[in-house]
Scaffold this motif. Structure first.
Motif: not given
Length: 80
Positions: A22-49
């Motif tokens: 279930q730990v690996e399943l959590g890693f695989g399914l929780s990455y969606i939180s970053f995609f949802v934030a970027s879809v809302l126009g608030k990309d948390p990882l934008a400074p990396l680019l």
């Protein structure tokens, strides 16, 4: 999408080989939180680019961002 598929296939393997798949399943399914934030126009990882900053400054900018901190907390809570 490919990340989800690979993650779920690894989950099936870990389900047979470990006691905590279930730990690996959590890693695989929780990455969606970053995609949802970027879809809302608030990309948390934008400074990396941002190529105008050196890499340590990019990481420091992300670590100090409240948006990135809240998204990381949401990601970590999904792993549990």
């Amino acid at each position: 999408m490919a990340v989800s598929i690979v993650s779920l296939l690894i989950y099936l393997l870990l389900k047979r080989c470990t006691d905590f798949p279930q730990v690996e399943l959590g890693f695989g399914l929780s990455y969606i939180s970053f995609f949802v934030a970027s879809v809302l126009g608030k990309d948390p990882l934008a400074p990396l680019l941002d190529q105008s900053l050196p890499v340590p400054d990019r990481v420091a900018k992300i670590a100090g961002s409240p948006l990135a901190q809240s998204t990381a907390c949401l990601y970590i809570s999904g792993i549990r």
